[in-house]
Scaffold this motif. Structure first.
Motif, PDB file in Angstrom:
ATOM      1  N   SER A 113       0.854  -1.189   0.000  1.00  0.00           N
ATOM      2  CA  SER A 113       0.000   0.000   0.000  1.00  0.00           C
ATOM      3  C   SER A 113       0.888   1.236   0.000  1.00  0.00           C
ATOM      4  CB  SER A 113      -0.932  -0.028   1.221  1.00  0.00           C
ATOM      5  OG  SER A 113      -0.179  -0.076   2.409  1.00  0.00           O
ATOM      6  N   HIS A 114       0.279   2.401   0.118  1.00  0.00           N
ATOM      7  CA  HIS A 114       0.985   3.686   0.111  1.00  0.00           C
ATOM      8  C   HIS A 114       1.752   3.916  -1.207  1.00  0.00           C
ATOM      9  CE1 HIS A 114       0.381   2.751   4.393  1.00  0.00           C
ATOM     10  NE2 HIS A 114       0.237   4.057   4.534  1.00  0.00           N
ATOM     11  N   ILE A 115       1.245   3.373  -2.284  1.00  0.00           N
ATOM     12  CA  ILE A 115       1.943   3.475  -3.569  1.00  0.00           C
ATOM     13  C   ILE A 115       1.878   4.886  -4.131  1.00  0.00           C
ATOM     14  CG2 ILE A 115       2.019   2.609  -5.953  1.00  0.00           C
ATOM     15  CD1 ILE A 115       1.262  -0.133  -4.818  1.00  0.00           C
ATOM     16  N   ALA A 116       0.855   5.640  -3.799  1.00  0.00           N
ATOM     17  CA  ALA A 116       0.794   7.036  -4.255  1.00  0.00           C
ATOM     18  C   ALA A 116       1.986   7.813  -3.706  1.00  0.00           C
ATOM     19  CB  ALA A 116      -0.517   7.682  -3.830  1.00  0.00           C
ATOM     20  N   HIS A 117       2.419   7.467  -2.505  1.00  0.00           N
ATOM     21  CA  HIS A 117       3.577   8.147  -1.916  1.00  0.00           C
ATOM     22  C   HIS A 117       4.847   7.815  -2.707  1.00  0.00           C
ATOM     23  CE1 HIS A 117       5.691  10.290   1.221  1.00  0.00           C
ATOM     24  NE2 HIS A 117       6.612   9.348   1.155  1.00  0.00           N
ATOM     25  N   ILE A 118       4.989   6.557  -3.093  1.00  0.00           N
ATOM     26  CA  ILE A 118       6.155   6.159  -3.901  1.00  0.00           C
ATOM     27  C   ILE A 118       6.113   6.888  -5.249  1.00  0.00           C
ATOM     28  CG2 ILE A 118       7.309   4.237  -5.072  1.00  0.00           C
ATOM     29  CD1 ILE A 118       7.622   4.029  -2.079  1.00  0.00           C
ATOM     30  N   ALA A 119       4.940   6.941  -5.866  1.00  0.00           N
ATOM     31  CA  ALA A 119       4.804   7.653  -7.146  1.00  0.00           C
ATOM     32  C   ALA A 119       5.193   9.116  -6.985  1.00  0.00           C
ATOM     33  CB  ALA A 119       3.373   7.526  -7.673  1.00  0.00           C
ATOM     34  N   ASP A 120       4.849   9.700  -5.851  1.00  0.00           N
ATOM     35  CA  ASP A 120       5.207  11.092  -5.590  1.00  0.00           C
ATOM     36  C   ASP A 120       6.728  11.247  -5.463  1.00  0.00           C
ATOM     37  OD1 ASP A 120       4.407  13.841  -5.103  1.00  0.00           O
ATOM     38  OD2 ASP A 120       5.087  13.507  -3.044  1.00  0.00           O
ATOM     39  N   LEU A 121       7.378  10.280  -4.826  1.00  0.00           N
ATOM     40  CA  LEU A 121       8.846  10.333  -4.715  1.00  0.00           C
ATOM     41  C   LEU A 121       9.520  10.234  -6.083  1.00  0.00           C
ATOM     42  CD1 LEU A 121       9.415   8.025  -1.606  1.00  0.00           C
ATOM     43  CD2 LEU A 121       9.621  10.523  -1.692  1.00  0.00           C
ATOM     44  N   LEU A 122       8.822   9.592  -7.032  1.00  0.00           N
ATOM     45  CA  LEU A 122       9.375   9.392  -8.383  1.00  0.00           C
ATOM     46  C   LEU A 122       8.817  10.386  -9.400  1.00  0.00           C
ATOM     47  CD1 LEU A 122       9.122   5.494  -8.409  1.00  0.00           C
ATOM     48  CD2 LEU A 122      11.234   6.844  -8.276  1.00  0.00           C
ATOM     49  N   ARG A 123       8.092  11.403  -8.935  1.00  0.00           N
ATOM     50  CA  ARG A 123       7.406  12.330  -9.855  1.00  0.00           C
ATOM     51  C   ARG A 123       8.351  13.037 -10.822  1.00  0.00           C
ATOM     52  NH1 ARG A 123       7.547  14.557  -5.035  1.00  0.00           N
ATOM     53  NH2 ARG A 123       8.404  16.638  -4.746  1.00  0.00           N
ATOM     54  N   ASN A 124       9.561  13.341 -10.390  1.00  0.00           N
ATOM     55  CA  ASN A 124      10.493  14.050 -11.270  1.00  0.00           C
ATOM     56  C   ASN A 124      10.946  13.219 -12.463  1.00  0.00           C
ATOM     57  OD1 ASN A 124      10.350  16.352  -9.707  1.00  0.00           O
ATOM     58  ND2 ASN A 124      12.124  15.798  -8.461  1.00  0.00           N
ATOM     59  N   THR A 125      10.794  11.908 -12.376  1.00  0.00           N
ATOM     60  CA  THR A 125      11.162  11.049 -13.518  1.00  0.00           C
ATOM     61  C   THR A 125      10.103  11.135 -14.612  1.00  0.00           C
ATOM     62  OG1 THR A 125      10.021   9.071 -12.718  1.00  0.00           O
ATOM     63  CG2 THR A 125      12.303   9.393 -11.981  1.00  0.00           C
ATOM     64  N   GLN A 126       8.888  11.498 -14.247  1.00  0.00           N
ATOM     65  CA  GLN A 126       7.743  11.574 -15.156  1.00  0.00           C
ATOM     66  C   GLN A 126       7.503  10.246 -15.873  1.00  0.00           C
ATOM     67  OE1 GLN A 126       8.551  15.007 -17.623  1.00  0.00           O
ATOM     68  NE2 GLN A 126       7.988  16.407 -15.996  1.00  0.00           N
ATOM     69  N   GLN A 127       7.812   9.142 -15.204  1.00  0.00           N
ATOM     70  CA  GLN A 127       7.659   7.820 -15.810  1.00  0.00           C
ATOM     71  C   GLN A 127       6.745   6.887 -15.038  1.00  0.00           C
ATOM     72  OE1 GLN A 127      11.375   5.869 -16.682  1.00  0.00           O
ATOM     73  NE2 GLN A 127      12.387   7.796 -17.093  1.00  0.00           N
ATOM     74  N   TYR A 128       6.382   7.227 -13.790  1.00  0.00           N
ATOM     75  CA  TYR A 128       5.708   6.260 -12.936  1.00  0.00           C
ATOM     76  C   TYR A 128       4.412   6.806 -12.367  1.00  0.00           C
ATOM     77  CZ  TYR A 128      10.277   4.088 -13.170  1.00  0.00           C
ATOM     78  OH  TYR A 128      11.438   3.532 -13.631  1.00  0.00           O
ATOM     79  N   SER A 129       3.294   6.387 -12.952  1.00  0.00           N
ATOM     80  CA  SER A 129       1.999   6.693 -12.345  1.00  0.00           C
ATOM     81  C   SER A 129       1.742   5.623 -11.282  1.00  0.00           C
ATOM     82  CB  SER A 129       0.895   6.645 -13.399  1.00  0.00           C
ATOM     83  OG  SER A 129       0.709   5.305 -13.854  1.00  0.00           O
ATOM     84  N   VAL A 130       0.764   5.861 -10.450  1.00  0.00           N
ATOM     85  CA  VAL A 130       0.417   4.879  -9.425  1.00  0.00           C
ATOM     86  C   VAL A 130       0.021   3.563 -10.085  1.00  0.00           C
ATOM     87  CG1 VAL A 130      -1.187   4.332  -7.553  1.00  0.00           C
ATOM     88  CG2 VAL A 130      -0.285   6.641  -7.775  1.00  0.00           C
ATOM     89  N   GLU A 131      -0.804   3.642 -11.120  1.00  0.00           N
ATOM     90  CA  GLU A 131      -1.259   2.430 -11.799  1.00  0.00           C
ATOM     91  C   GLU A 131      -0.089   1.685 -12.447  1.00  0.00           C
ATOM     92  OE1 GLU A 131      -2.752   5.407 -11.998  1.00  0.00           O
ATOM     93  OE2 GLU A 131      -4.676   4.959 -11.062  1.00  0.00           O
ATOM     94  N   ASP A 132       0.849   2.425 -13.007  1.00  0.00           N
ATOM     95  CA  ASP A 132       2.031   1.800 -13.604  1.00  0.00           C
ATOM     96  C   ASP A 132       2.826   1.048 -12.540  1.00  0.00           C
ATOM     97  OD1 ASP A 132       3.930   1.373 -15.802  1.00  0.00           O
ATOM     98  OD2 ASP A 132       5.247   2.682 -14.635  1.00  0.00           O
ATOM     99  N   LEU A 133       3.008   1.659 -11.387  1.00  0.00           N
ATOM    100  CA  LEU A 133       3.736   0.998 -10.307  1.00  0.00           C
ATOM    101  C   LEU A 133       2.995  -0.252  -9.836  1.00  0.00           C
ATOM    102  CD1 LEU A 133       4.905   4.099  -8.247  1.00  0.00           C
ATOM    103  CD2 LEU A 133       6.345   2.577  -9.620  1.00  0.00           C
ATOM    104  N   ILE A 134       1.677  -0.176  -9.739  1.00  0.00           N
ATOM    105  CA  ILE A 134       0.890  -1.331  -9.296  1.00  0.00           C
ATOM    106  C   ILE A 134       0.985  -2.471 -10.306  1.00  0.00           C
ATOM    107  CG2 ILE A 134      -1.470  -2.167  -8.911  1.00  0.00           C
ATOM    108  CD1 ILE A 134      -2.021   0.571  -7.541  1.00  0.00           C
ATOM    109  N   TYR A 135       0.838  -2.165 -11.585  1.00  0.00           N
ATOM    110  CA  TYR A 135       0.822  -3.221 -12.603  1.00  0.00           C
ATOM    111  C   TYR A 135       2.207  -3.737 -12.983  1.00  0.00           C
ATOM    112  CZ  TYR A 135      -4.162  -3.260 -13.485  1.00  0.00           C
ATOM    113  OH  TYR A 135      -5.512  -3.434 -13.356  1.00  0.00           O
ATOM    114  N   ARG A 136       3.243  -2.932 -12.784  1.00  0.00           N
ATOM    115  CA  ARG A 136       4.579  -3.363 -13.210  1.00  0.00           C
ATOM    116  C   ARG A 136       5.536  -3.678 -12.063  1.00  0.00           C
ATOM    117  NH1 ARG A 136       6.769   0.881 -16.986  1.00  0.00           N
ATOM    118  NH2 ARG A 136       8.528  -0.541 -17.042  1.00  0.00           N
ATOM    119  N   HIS A 137       5.166  -3.284 -10.816  1.00  0.00           N
ATOM    120  CA  HIS A 137       6.115  -3.451  -9.722  1.00  0.00           C
ATOM    121  C   HIS A 137       5.491  -4.027  -8.445  1.00  0.00           C
ATOM    122  CE1 HIS A 137       9.177  -1.628 -12.167  1.00  0.00           C
ATOM    123  NE2 HIS A 137       8.304  -0.680 -12.486  1.00  0.00           N
TER     124      HIS A 137
END
Length: 137
Positions: free
Chosen positions: A50-74
């Motif tokens: 859980s808390h994947i939105a927080h991880i996506a926020d930490l990676l926001r500067n990469t502009q590569q990882y949406s929450v859904e992308d992280l859920i489906y790929r990681h």
């Protein structure tokens, strides 16, 4: 946490958070959770975190990882998703974005499964060699 590492292809978020700890020299699991999530009570979960939105926020500067992308790929969500209705999948994704409190495991049938869970990590030696060759770790 500054300089949170992006996940390698097919790497679980659990592993990515662990790498962040190694990169920052954090030995304590509780301190790592505090640094990454700002909360020591987050439960580190291998398969359906859980808390994947927080991880996506930490990676926001990469502009590569949406929450859904992280859920489906990681996460292992794609292995469970085909066996439940769309409404349950959508609710599970919403819960994984924030604080789920174990509800995702219940919704997807993990908690009720008659298949015994493996409680230790397993790794393919050849895969480890390939990762060291490709990623240096």
């Amino acid at each position: 946490m500054l300089n949170f590492p992006p996940p390698h292809p097919d790497e679980l978020l659990y592993s990515t958070v662990a790498r962040a700890g190694i990169y920052h020299g954090i030995i304590s699991p509780k301190q790592l959770l505090d640094e990454v999530f700002g909360n020591r009570s987050v439960i580190a979960t291998l398969n359906l975190p859980s808390h994947i939105a927080h991880i996506a926020d930490l990676l926001r500067n990469t502009q590569q990882y949406s929450v859904e992308d992280l859920i489906y790929r990681h996460t292992l969500f794609p292995l469970y998703a085909p066996f439940v209705q769309k409404a349950i999948r959508d609710k599970a994704i919403e819960l994984m974005k924030g604080k789920a409190g174990g509800a995702v495991h219940m919704m997807l049938g993990v908690a009720a499964s008659r298949i015994k869970a493996i409680h230790n990590f397993q790794a393919c030696p050849k895969c480890i060699e390939d990762q060291i060759e490709h990623y240096g770790e």
